[in-house]
Structures are given as structure tokens and as C-alpha cells.
Motif scaffolding. Structure first.
Motif, PDB file in Angstrom:
ATOM      1  N   MET A 240      12.245 -21.944   4.179  1.00 55.00           N
ATOM      2  CA  MET A 240      11.133 -21.126   3.700  1.00 55.00           C
ATOM      3  C   MET A 240      10.993 -21.380   2.202  1.00 55.00           C
ATOM      4  N   PRO A 241      10.296 -22.447   1.817  1.00 55.02           N
ATOM      5  CA  PRO A 241      10.299 -22.916   0.427  1.00 55.02           C
ATOM      6  C   PRO A 241       9.925 -21.840  -0.600  1.00 55.02           C
ATOM      7  N   TYR A 242      10.526 -21.998  -1.755  1.00 53.69           N
ATOM      8  CA  TYR A 242      10.435 -21.021  -2.840  1.00 53.69           C
ATOM      9  C   TYR A 242       9.011 -20.809  -3.352  1.00 53.69           C
ATOM     10  N   TYR A 243       8.138 -21.806  -3.219  1.00 54.94           N
ATOM     11  CA  TYR A 243       6.784 -21.667  -3.767  1.00 54.94           C
ATOM     12  C   TYR A 243       6.053 -20.440  -3.209  1.00 54.94           C
ATOM     13  N   GLN A 244       6.484 -19.944  -2.055  1.00 53.32           N
ATOM     14  CA  GLN A 244       5.820 -18.799  -1.445  1.00 53.32           C
ATOM     15  C   GLN A 244       6.007 -17.500  -2.221  1.00 53.32           C
ATOM     16  N   ILE A 245       6.965 -17.488  -3.130  1.00 55.42           N
ATOM     17  CA  ILE A 245       7.221 -16.276  -3.898  1.00 55.42           C
ATOM     18  C   ILE A 245       6.017 -15.906  -4.760  1.00 55.42           C
ATOM     19  N   ASP A 246       5.231 -16.900  -5.179  1.00 55.48           N
ATOM     20  CA  ASP A 246       4.045 -16.622  -5.988  1.00 55.48           C
ATOM     21  C   ASP A 246       3.028 -15.782  -5.215  1.00 55.48           C
ATOM     22  N   ARG A 247       2.845 -16.129  -3.945  1.00 57.95           N
ATOM     23  CA  ARG A 247       1.914 -15.371  -3.106  1.00 57.95           C
ATOM     24  C   ARG A 247       2.445 -13.964  -2.849  1.00 57.95           C
ATOM     25  N   MET A 248       3.753 -13.851  -2.663  1.00 61.84           N
ATOM     26  CA  MET A 248       4.327 -12.535  -2.411  1.00 61.84           C
ATOM     27  C   MET A 248       4.186 -11.639  -3.635  1.00 61.84           C
ATOM     28  N   LYS A 249       4.289 -12.220  -4.804  1.00 62.26           N
ATOM     29  CA  LYS A 249       4.105 -11.436  -6.027  1.00 62.26           C
ATOM     30  C   LYS A 249       2.671 -10.923  -6.149  1.00 62.26           C
TER      31      LYS A 249
ATOM     32  N   HIS B 239       4.512  -4.605  -6.875  1.00 67.67           N
ATOM     33  CA  HIS B 239       5.441  -3.521  -7.202  1.00 67.67           C
ATOM     34  C   HIS B 239       6.895  -3.886  -6.942  1.00 67.67           C
ATOM     35  N   ALA B 240       7.130  -4.975  -6.200  1.00 64.49           N
ATOM     36  CA  ALA B 240       8.486  -5.337  -5.784  1.00 64.49           C
ATOM     37  C   ALA B 240       9.302  -5.883  -6.947  1.00 64.49           C
ATOM     38  N   LYS B 241      10.615  -5.843  -6.784  1.00 69.81           N
ATOM     39  CA  LYS B 241      11.537  -6.444  -7.728  1.00 69.81           C
ATOM     40  C   LYS B 241      11.941  -7.808  -7.184  1.00 69.81           C
ATOM     41  N   PHE B 242      11.816  -8.845  -8.007  1.00 65.29           N
ATOM     42  CA  PHE B 242      12.097 -10.204  -7.552  1.00 65.29           C
ATOM     43  C   PHE B 242      13.288 -10.795  -8.306  1.00 65.29           C
ATOM     44  N   GLU B 243      14.174 -11.469  -7.554  1.00 66.88           N
ATOM     45  CA  GLU B 243      15.324 -12.156  -8.129  1.00 66.88           C
ATOM     46  C   GLU B 243      15.346 -13.592  -7.606  1.00 66.88           C
ATOM     47  N   THR B 244      15.585 -14.535  -8.504  1.00 65.80           N
ATOM     48  CA  THR B 244      15.640 -15.948  -8.139  1.00 65.80           C
ATOM     49  C   THR B 244      17.059 -16.476  -8.268  1.00 65.80           C
ATOM     50  N   PHE B 245      17.520 -17.163  -7.223  1.00 62.53           N
ATOM     51  CA  PHE B 245      18.827 -17.833  -7.250  1.00 62.53           C
ATOM     52  C   PHE B 245      18.581 -19.325  -7.458  1.00 62.53           C
TER      53      PHE B 245
ATOM     54  N   LYS C 281       0.834  -1.212   0.000  1.00 65.68           N
ATOM     55  CA  LYS C 281       0.000   0.000   0.000  1.00 65.68           C
ATOM     56  C   LYS C 281       0.861   1.252   0.000  1.00 65.68           C
ATOM     57  N   GLN C 282       1.970   1.207   0.729  1.00 66.44           N
ATOM     58  CA  GLN C 282       2.887   2.347   0.775  1.00 66.44           C
ATOM     59  C   GLN C 282       3.737   2.465  -0.492  1.00 66.44           C
ATOM     60  N   LYS C 283       3.714   1.412  -1.311  1.00 63.43           N
ATOM     61  CA  LYS C 283       4.559   1.343  -2.519  1.00 63.43           C
ATOM     62  C   LYS C 283       6.031   1.579  -2.173  1.00 63.43           C
ATOM     63  N   LEU C 284       6.428   1.001  -1.078  1.00 61.74           N
ATOM     64  CA  LEU C 284       7.807   1.116  -0.620  1.00 61.74           C
ATOM     65  C   LEU C 284       8.711   0.316  -1.554  1.00 61.74           C
ATOM     66  N   PRO C 285       9.769   0.917  -2.105  1.00 58.65           N
ATOM     67  CA  PRO C 285      10.687   0.169  -2.975  1.00 58.65           C
ATOM     68  C   PRO C 285      11.186  -1.090  -2.273  1.00 58.65           C
ATOM     69  N   MET C 286      11.108  -2.225  -2.954  1.00 60.14           N
ATOM     70  CA  MET C 286      11.316  -3.511  -2.279  1.00 60.14           C
ATOM     71  C   MET C 286      11.994  -4.494  -3.229  1.00 60.14           C
ATOM     72  N   LEU C 287      13.039  -5.132  -2.731  1.00 57.25           N
ATOM     73  CA  LEU C 287      13.739  -6.181  -3.464  1.00 57.25           C
ATOM     74  C   LEU C 287      13.601  -7.490  -2.702  1.00 57.25           C
ATOM     75  N   VAL C 288      13.235  -8.549  -3.408  1.00 56.35           N
ATOM     76  CA  VAL C 288      13.105  -9.876  -2.794  1.00 56.35           C
ATOM     77  C   VAL C 288      14.005 -10.847  -3.547  1.00 56.35           C
ATOM     78  N   ILE C 289      14.876 -11.536  -2.820  1.00 61.44           N
ATOM     79  CA  ILE C 289      15.729 -12.574  -3.404  1.00 61.44           C
ATOM     80  C   ILE C 289      15.400 -13.901  -2.736  1.00 61.44           C
ATOM     81  N   TRP C 290      15.270 -14.952  -3.557  1.00 60.42           N
ATOM     82  CA  TRP C 290      14.892 -16.265  -3.012  1.00 60.42           C
ATOM     83  C   TRP C 290      15.648 -17.355  -3.746  1.00 60.42           C
ATOM     84  N   GLY C 291      16.022 -18.407  -3.040  1.00 63.49           N
ATOM     85  CA  GLY C 291      16.688 -19.558  -3.637  1.00 63.49           C
ATOM     86  C   GLY C 291      15.708 -20.682  -3.904  1.00 63.49           C
ATOM     87  N   THR C 292      15.840 -21.333  -5.043  1.00 68.18           N
ATOM     88  CA  THR C 292      14.886 -22.381  -5.410  1.00 68.18           C
ATOM     89  C   THR C 292      15.054 -23.652  -4.584  1.00 68.18           C
TER      90      THR C 292
END
Length: 302
Positions: A256-265, A270-276, A240-251
Motif C-alpha cells: 500500500m504505497p506511501y503516496y496515498q498518505i497525501d490523499r488521506m490527509k 484532523h488525523a495525526k500522521f506519523e511516517t516511518f 465528519k465524525q471528527k473521530l480521533p485518528m492516528l495513521v502510521i505509514w512506512g515510506t
């Protein structure tokens, strides 16, 4: 780690009381806050970055991130959450709101009320930092989340359900909780050698020797990790605040399993997502340079 060395570390879990005399032996600094005595390290000059760790591993998990940020010209604060590391083992529920309050008290004490900063959160630190953003809006410039907890799609493993039971959980956790945490703390170091693993486990064991760890981590499990209905509110607030946000996750993250990234998206589009690909839960330590090569451009971009 060799079995005999591990046995010694396990045997020393919760054998000491965290006193002022013990604190004087430790590295870092301590500050009395209304929420509890907090262990921290502050180093460098420039814009401020604050690092919040996760469920059990203390602030040393940020060793490589901390050093890189200082070398890049930032003032960096890392600290131990209440109940772990060398911060006070207070009584009461370990909720996202408690941790957010601690973070606010610490930053105001060290920086003043008006200083804005970049905020990092790893694992349960995701729930902590987003609760902070919800409760104290306007203080964070950008939010960097590394394999964060807090999604309401999280499927807890069986042992988490087991220890969530008030009586049985207390008994089981008091008997095996510390042993499990110690033995598993370095299990997701995929690319690091034996020497790094030993350092990691020894550092973890150093703080685990102080009484209260079982109670605090169990309370955090019940009131933060498993309380996703509450923790997800922080993510909605950040969106809601549109706070600039970067999320990095390993497969290959098993904690904290990677499948949760779908819900976070869905919640934070608005966040930037990177997958390792192939990375585990603690890639910020295991692959520090790779992590920071993604983080630094995000921090520096206008």
C-alpha cells in the motif's frame, strides 16, 4: 526460508476442510456469529482494544501489538476476518460492509452493545474499520490505522487488474493465488531475521491449508481492495465524525504505497500522521516496539 521447506508449505495450500474437529486443534477461541463462525483471542483487563487485520495475513500479524497492549493494562481482542485465518469461508461477496457487520456482531457478543473501544486496522483493515465507524457510529473511542488501504488514489499493480477479470481472474487465482500470497507474505519484513521470517510464513501457511482461501481473498480483492469508490466513504465518515485518528505509514511500503498518505490527509485533515522512514508494509510486526511507542501515547492522551 529454504526452498524445500517452502515447497512443502505451498503443496499443502487448500488441502484441508476447516471443520469443528480442526478448530479444536487450534489456539484461540471460536464463536458462531450470524455472519459466520469467527476465530478470535481475548486477553487482559481494562479498557478494550480491538484489532482488525488486513487482506490475507490472519490475526497473528498483531502478535507484538497484542502483547504490548495486554502488558499496558488493556483488554484486547484480535480476530480473523471471514474467509482467512481460521474464520469461516462463507459464500458471497467480501465487502467492507460484510466485514463491518462481522466486527459489530463480534464486539456485541463479547462486550455487550454499549461498550466503546479503541479500534486498530492494518492494510485492508483500514477499509474494514472505517466502514464499521460509518455503519455503527459512536462505538469507537479512537481509531489507529497502520499502512491502511482504501484511498481512491491507489494505483493497482498489473496482476490486480488481471485477476479482476471474472473468468480469467478466477482461473489464474486458483492456480497461482495461494502460492503468491504465501511467498510474498513476509517479503516486507525489513528488519527481522530468518527465524522471524520462518515463523511468519509457517503461521500464514497453517491457515492457508484450509480450502476456500482462494475464493475469499479474490472476492476481497475485487470488492474491497479495488473498490476504492466505496471504501473511501468510510474515511469521509470518520472525518465528519471528527473521530480521533492516528495513521502510521512506512515510506518503503510496496503493498500500500506511501503516496496515498497525501490523499488521506485531504480527506481526514484532523488525523495525526506519523511516517516511518524506510519501513515496509508490515512494520507493526517487523518493528513492534517502535510502532507501539507511537501508539500508546495517542491512546492514553486526553
Amino acid at each position: 526460508m529454504e526452498k524445500e521447506k517452502l515447497k512443502v508449505l505451498v503443496k499443502n495450500i487448500e488441502t484441508k476442510t476447516l471443520t469443528d474437529a480442526e478448530r479444536k486443534k487450534a489456539k484461540g477461541s471460536f464463536i458462531d456469529l450470524p455472519s459466520g463462525n469467527t476465530h478470535y483471542e481475548m486477553k487482559g483487563e481494562g479498557e478494550v482494544c480491538v484489532l482488525a487485520h488486513g487482506y490475507a495475513t490472519p490475526y497473528f500479524i498483531y502478535d507484538k501489538v497484542f502483547d504490548r497492549l495486554v502488558s499496558e493494562g488493556y483488554k484486547v481482542i484480535r480476530y480473523d476476518l471471514l474467509g482467512r485465518g481460521l474464520s469461516e469461508r462463507i459464500k458471497g461477496k467480501y465487502t467492507p460492509e460484510l466485514f463491518a457487520k462481522q466486527l459489530n456482531e463480534l464486539t456485541e457478543a463479547l462486550l455487550g452493545k454499549d461498550e466503546k473501544f479503541y479500534l486498530f486496522g492494518t492494510s485492508m483493515g483500514g477499509s474494514v474499520t472505517t466502514a464499521f465507524c460509518r455503519m455503527y457510529p459512536g462505538k469507537v473511542k479512537k481509531l489507529i490505522l497502520l499502512a491502511p488501504a482504501g484511498m481512491d488514489t491507489f494505483k493497482p499493480p498489473f496482476y490486480m487488474h488481471l485477476v479482476s477479470s471474472p473468468l480469467l481472474g478466477d482461473l489464474l487465482f486458483s492456480i497461482i493465488g495461494g502460492k503468491i500470497l504465501l511467498k510474498k507474505c513476509a517479503s516486507e519484513l525489513i528488519y527481522s531475521g530468518t527465524d522471524v521470517e520462518e515463523y511468519y510464513m509457517n503461521e500464514f501457511a497453517y491457515s492457508a491449508q484450509y480450502k476456500g482461501m482462494h475464493q475469499c481473498t479474490l472476492s476481497s480483492l475485487r470488492n474491497t481492495i479495488l473498490n476504492t469508490g466505496e471504501t473511501v466513504k468510510g474515511y469521509y465518515s470518520v472525518a465528519k465524525q471528527k473521530l480521533p485518528m492516528l495513521v502510521i505509514w512506512g515510506t518503503a511500503d510496496k503493498t500500500m504505497p506511501y503516496y496515498q498518505i497525501d490523499r488521506m490527509k485531504e480527506i481526514c485533515p484532523h488525523a495525526k500522521f506519523e511516517t516511518f522512514e524506510g519501513s515496509g508494509h508490515i512494520f507493526l510486526f517487523d518493528e513492534g516496539d517502535r510502532t507501539m511507542d507511537i501508539v500508546m501515547p495517542f491512546i492514553k492522551e486526553n
